[in-house]
Design an enzyme around this catalytic site. Structure first.
Site, short mmCIF file in Angstrom:
data_model
loop_
_atom_site.label_atom_id
_atom_site.label_comp_id
_atom_site.label_asym_id
_atom_site.label_seq_id
_atom_site.Cartn_x
_atom_site.Cartn_y
_atom_site.Cartn_z
N GLU A 167 0.81 -1.23 0.00
CA GLU A 167 0.00 0.00 0.00
C GLU A 167 0.84 1.28 0.00
O GLU A 167 0.37 2.36 0.31
CB GLU A 167 -0.92 0.01 1.23
CG GLU A 167 -2.32 -0.51 1.10
CD GLU A 167 -2.54 -1.88 0.48
OE1 GLU A 167 -1.63 -2.76 0.52
OE2 GLU A 167 -3.61 -2.09 -0.06
N TYR A 169 3.42 1.95 1.98
CA TYR A 169 3.97 2.32 3.29
C TYR A 169 5.49 2.06 3.31
O TYR A 169 6.09 1.65 2.33
CB TYR A 169 3.25 1.55 4.40
CG TYR A 169 1.84 2.04 4.66
CD1 TYR A 169 1.61 3.33 5.11
CD2 TYR A 169 0.74 1.23 4.42
CE1 TYR A 169 0.32 3.80 5.35
CE2 TYR A 169 -0.56 1.69 4.66
CZ TYR A 169 -0.76 2.97 5.12
OH TYR A 169 -2.04 3.44 5.35
N HIS A 255 -1.57 3.90 -1.75
CA HIS A 255 -2.62 4.86 -1.43
C HIS A 255 -2.62 6.04 -2.41
O HIS A 255 -3.64 6.68 -2.61
CB HIS A 255 -2.47 5.38 0.00
CG HIS A 255 -2.91 4.37 1.02
ND1 HIS A 255 -4.03 3.61 0.88
CD2 HIS A 255 -2.36 3.99 2.20
CE1 HIS A 255 -4.18 2.81 1.92
NE2 HIS A 255 -3.16 3.02 2.73
N GLN A 342 -18.55 5.02 3.13
CA GLN A 342 -19.12 6.23 3.73
C GLN A 342 -18.98 6.30 5.25
O GLN A 342 -18.78 7.38 5.79
CB GLN A 342 -20.60 6.35 3.33
CG GLN A 342 -20.77 6.93 1.93
CD GLN A 342 -22.19 6.89 1.45
OE1 GLN A 342 -22.55 6.12 0.57
NE2 GLN A 342 -23.04 7.71 2.02
#
Ligand code: NAP
Ligand code: SF4
Length: 676
Positions: A167, A169, A255, A342
Site C-alpha cells: 500500500e 507504506y 494509497h 461512507q
C-alpha cells in the site's frame, strides 16, 4: 465435516504449529477505537467478530514507534505499558474462541506528521510533510523498533503479527525507485532495495520464535509509476518465505495510486487474478483480498485456485457473524458491505471512529445495543426507504409488533434509484438483505399503502420515514417538455443526446454517470473495467499500469453538469471516493460549470449567467435538462399527525433532508428503534 455450499471456505488451514478452522481472514482496518483509550470497547469489537467464527483476524495497523505512526498519537506498541492494553483485547478474543494477529504498520512518508522518515526525502502526493531521509543508524532503529513491536505483540498474547509491506507504506517505499533513490546498500539494485523488508522480516521472526504466525503483506501490483515488475514480486515473495513468513497476504495499489482498488465501482474480486499468479511460486499459503464481500465470491476465488485464504475487511464491519451465518447456510442474512466507504474509510480519513452504513453497531458494540423490549408495543413505521426499513427491523428484532407501510409496491425507497447507477450495483444486495430480514423478523408489510393520520392512532408508537421530495429550483421554463426530474431519468424516461444537469451534488454526479454510460456496466465486466482504468498485468507493464493509460468507452451523451456555488464540483462527495467520481466523469468528457445562475430554460437548452454579477449570459445547448437540485423533507404525514395530536417520530429525510444519505437514515432508524 463438509459444509456443502462452501467446501473450500470451510477447509481448515494447517500452519504447522496451529490450524485455522476456515479460510477467512478479517483484514486489517483502522477503526480509531484504540485511540479512544477505551480498551474494553476495542476488545468487544474484536470479540464480536471472534464469536462470529472468522478464522483469523488482523488488527488495525499499530505503529512500532512515534515516527512511523500514520498520524501523531496513532495507536501502537511502543512502550511496555501498551502491552497491558493489548492483553485486554487478546484475552477477550481467545475467550471467544478466536485468533488475532497484530498488524505492525510503519507509515514512512505517508505518516501525517513532521517527524516522518523514508528511504529518500521525497514528499508523497497525499501528505504535506516531506520525510527525512534515514541514515544507517536511523534505518537500524526502524528495523529494531519493528522487531521489538513484534516481540511485544507476542507478549501481549497475540497469535501472530502482520508486517505491512504494501500500500506504499515504509517497507514498500524501499522496494521501488519511485520512492527509493538511495545509492548505499539500501538502494540501487533490486537486491539492495529488498534488503530492508527482508531484514525486518528476519528480525521479526528471530524476535517471536518459530511457533508464531508472521504474515507479510506484499504489494503485488503497485499501480504507481516505477512500481515493481512481476519478476520482482515473485523474487520478493520467495525471499519473504525464506526470511520466515508463515503466510503472504496480497496488497493492491499504493494509497497514492489514481486507480480505484476497493470502491463500490470496482468489480468484485477484481484483483484475485494477481494473487493467482503467485500460486505455485511459494510454498507458504497465499491470501487474496479486495472487493470480496460474499461467501459465494470467496468460495469461487478459492475453488478456482486464486489463493489459499481470503481476506475480507469491511464485510466484517457490515456483519460480525459473516462466517457463522455462511456456515449455517444463512448467507442471505449476511448484512452486505456495499463498498461505499461512507461510514468506514471516510470516517477514518476525517478523524472519526469508523462504523458501517449498513450496521451502525460496528465499532459501537458497547454503546448501541439492541436489547429485548421490556414491554412489547405496537409500532407503525411509514415509509420503507433505508430509515424506515432499519427502524422496522430493529424494533421487530427487539420484540415489538411492527407494521411497515409503503406507498409504492416495493421496499427500498431511494435505494431503488441508487441501484440503477452503473457502478452502484451493490445496492441490489442491500435491498435484498432488507427484504429477507424484514420477512424473518415478522414485520407486517403493507405495500401500496399510504395511511392517513387517523389510521395510525391505534398504534403505541408511530415512526414517520416518508423520505424526501425533489426541491423545486424555480427556474423559468422548467415546466417544458424537455425538462425531467432525476427520478424520471433513473426510471427510464427518454433523454436526448445533449444534456444539462442542474445541480452537481451526489445525485447530479450519479445522473451524469448514468447518462454518460451505454452498454454493460464496467463494474460487472472486469476486463472492460481494467481497460477503462488502465490496469495491466504487472508481468507486461511495470506496476500494472497500462502503457496507453485509461481507455474509457466513448460517452453516450454530451453532458454539462452545473452548480451555483463557485467551488469545484464534487468537492463535498465522499472523502475517499469523490476523486473516483470526478475522474470517471472527466474520462467521459462531462463538462462542469460552477458559479452559475440559472436564467431560464427554453427548447434550445439552459440559459445561465456567470459569477456574482450574472455576467455573460450563455446558452448550454441541451435536448434535455435534468433537475438534481437537492431535496426537501416529505413532511405531510408528520404535520397531519401533529395536527391530530398523535405523537410521532420523524426520521431520515422526513426529519432533515439536507445532507441526507443512507448512512444517516439507517443510523437514525437504528438508534430510534433501539430506544423504543
Ligand atoms: P446535494 O448533494 O445537497 O446537492 C444538491 C445540488 O443542488 C447541489 O449541487 C446544489 O448546488 C444544488 N441546488 C441546491 N438548491 C438549489 C436550487 N434552489 N436551485 C438549483 N440548484 C440547487 O443533494 P443531492 O444531490 O440531491 O443528494 C442528496 C444526498 O444524497 C446528498 O447528501 C448526497 O451526499 C447523497 N448522495 C450521495 C452520493 C454519493 O456518491 N455518496 C450519491 C448520491 C446521493 P448549488 O446550491 O451550488 O447550486
Ligand atoms: Fe462496507 Fe460501506 Fe459499511 Fe464501509 S460503510 S463497511 S464500505 S457498507
Amino acid at each position: 465435516m463438509t459444509h456443502a455450499p462452501y467446501p473450500h471456505l470451510f477447509t481448515p488451514l494447517d500452519l504447522g504449529h496451529v490450524t485455522l478452522p476456515n479460510r477467512v481472514l478479517m483484514g486489517s482496518m483502522h477503526t480509531g477505537l484504540e485511540e479512544t483509550g477505551d480498551w474494553n470497547r476495542v476488545a468487544e469489537f474484536y470479540a464480536a467478530r471472534a464469536r462470529g467464527s472468522v478464522g483469523l483476524m488482523v488488527t488495525g495497523g499499530m505503529a512500532p514507534n512515534p515516527e512511523g505512526g500514520v498520524f501523531p498519537g496513532a495507536a501502537g506498541l511502543y512502550t511496555p505499558a501498551d502491552i497491558d492494553n493489548h492483553r485486554v483485547v487478546t484475552g477477550r478474543v481467545h475467550d471467544a474462541g478466536g485468533r488475532i494477529a497484530m498488524q505492525i504498520l510503519h507509515a514512512g512518508r505517508y505518516a501525517y506528521g513532521p517527524d516522518c522518515v523514508a528511504p529518500s526525502a521525497l514528499k508523497s502526493p497525499i501528505s504535506p510533510f516531506p520525510p527525512k531521509e534515514l541514515d544507517e543508524a536511523g534505518i537500524e532503529k526502524q528495523v529494531a523498533d519493528i522487531a521489538t513491536a513484534a516481540a511485544r505483540a507476542r507478549e501481549a498474547g497475540y497469535d501472530g503479527v502482520e508486517v505491512m509491506g504494501s500500500e506504499g507504506y515504509f517497507l514498500n517505499q524501499f522496494l521501488v525507485t519511485h520512492t527509493n533513490r538511495r545509492t548505499d546498500r539500501w538502494g540501487g539494485s533490486y537486491e539492495n532495495r529488498m534488503r530492508l523488508p527482508l531484514e525486518v522480516l528476519r528480525r521479526v521472526r528471530a524476535a517471536v520464535g518459530p511457533d508464531f504466525i508472521v504474515i507479510y503483506r506484499l504489494s503485488m501490483i503497485d499501480l504507481v509509476p516505477g512500481g515493481s515488475t512481476w519478476d520482482e514480486v515473485v523474487q520478493l515473495a520467495r525471499e519473504v518465505e525464506r526470511a520466515g513468513a508463515t503466510m503472504i497476504n496480497t496488497g493492491i495499489g499504493w494509497h497514492e495510486a489514481r486507480i480505484p482498488t476497493i470502491a463500490t465501482s470496482v468489480p468484485r474480486r477484481a484483483f484475485a487474478w494477481v494473487t493467482r499468479k503467485l500460486m505455485g511460486e511459494v510454498a507458504v499459503p497465499v491470501i487474496t483480498s479486495n472487493r470480496i464481500n460474499t461467501p459465494e465470491v470467496a468460495e469461487a476465488v478459492l475453488a478456482e485456485g486464486c489463493a489459499d485464504m481470503v481476506s475480507m475487511a469491511r464485510p466484517f464491519l457490515a456483519d460480525a457473524d459473516f462466517v457463522a451465518k455462511a456456515r449455517a447456510g444463512r448467507a442471505a442474512e449476511i448484512a452486505p458491505c456495499i463498498a461505499c466507504n461512507q461510514a468506514c474509510l471516510d470516517h477514518t480519513f476525517s478523524g472519526k471512529i469508523s462504523s458501517c452504513l449498513v450496521n451502525p453497531r460496528a465499532c459501537h458494540e458497547t454503546g448501541l445495543v439492541y436489547t429485548p423490549a421490556a414491554a412489547p408495543r405496537r409500532v407503525a413505521v411509514v415509509g420503507a426507504g433505508p430509515a424506515g426499513l432499519m427502524a422496522a427491523l430493529v424494533a421487530a428484532e427487539r420484540g415489538h409488533a411492527v407494521t411497515l407501510f409503503e406507498k409504492s409496491g416495493r421496499l427500498g425507497g431511494q435505494l431503488n434509484l441508487a441501484r440503477r447507477i452503473p457502478g452502484k450495483e451493490e445496492f441490489d444486495g442491500l435491498v435484498d438483505w432488507f427484504t429477507t430480514m424484514i420477512d424473518r423478523a415478522g414485520v407486517v408489510l403493507r405495500l401500496s399503502t399510504a395511511p392517513e393520520a387517523a389510521a395510525l392512532a391505534e398504534f403505541d408508537a408511530v415512526i414517520v420515514a416518508t423520505g424526501v421530495t425533489p426541491r423545486d429550483p424555480g427556474i423559468p421554463g422548467q415546466d417544458g417538455a424537455n425538462v425531467l426530474g432525476y427520478a424520471e431519468v433513473l426510471q427510464g424516461a427518454p433523454v436526448g443526446r445533449r444534456v444539462a444537469i442542474v445541480g452537481a451534488g451526489g445525485i447530479g454526479f450519479d445522473v451524469a454517470e448514468f447518462l454518460a454510460h451505454d452498454g454493460p456496466s464496467a463494474t460487472l465486466d472486469p476486463a472492460l473495467w481494467r481497460q477503462e482504468w488502465g490496469v495491466a498485468d504487472p508481468a507486461e507493464a511495470r506496476g500494472g499500469l497500462a502503457p496507453g493509460g485509461p481507455r474509457p468507452a466513448p460517452p453516450a451523451r454530451e453532458i454539462t453538469l452545473l452548480q451555483r456555488k463557485p467551488e469545484k464540483p464534487g468537492r463535498r462527495l465522499g472523502k475517499t471516493t469523490g476523486w473516483i467520481h470526478r475522474a470517471a466523469l472527466k474520462m467521459k468528457g462531462v463538462k462542469m460549470l460552477s458559479g452559475v445562475t440559472y436564467e431560464r430554460i427554453g427548447p434550445e437548452g439552459l440559459h445561465v449567467s456567470c459569477g456574482a454579477g450574472r455576467e455573460g449570459p450563455m446558452l448550454v445547448e441541451a435536448d434535455t435538462v435534468v433537475l438534481c437540485a437537492g431535496q426537501e423533507p416529505a413532511r405531510g404525514l408528520a404535520d397531519n399527525l401533529a395536527a391530530a395530536g398523535v405523537a410521532a417520530h420523524a426520521i431520515g429525510g422526513a426529519n432533515v433532508a439536507a445532507e441526507l444519505d443512507a448512512k444517516r437514515a439507517i443510523d437514525q432508524g437504528a438508534r430510534l428503534a433501539a430506544a423504543l
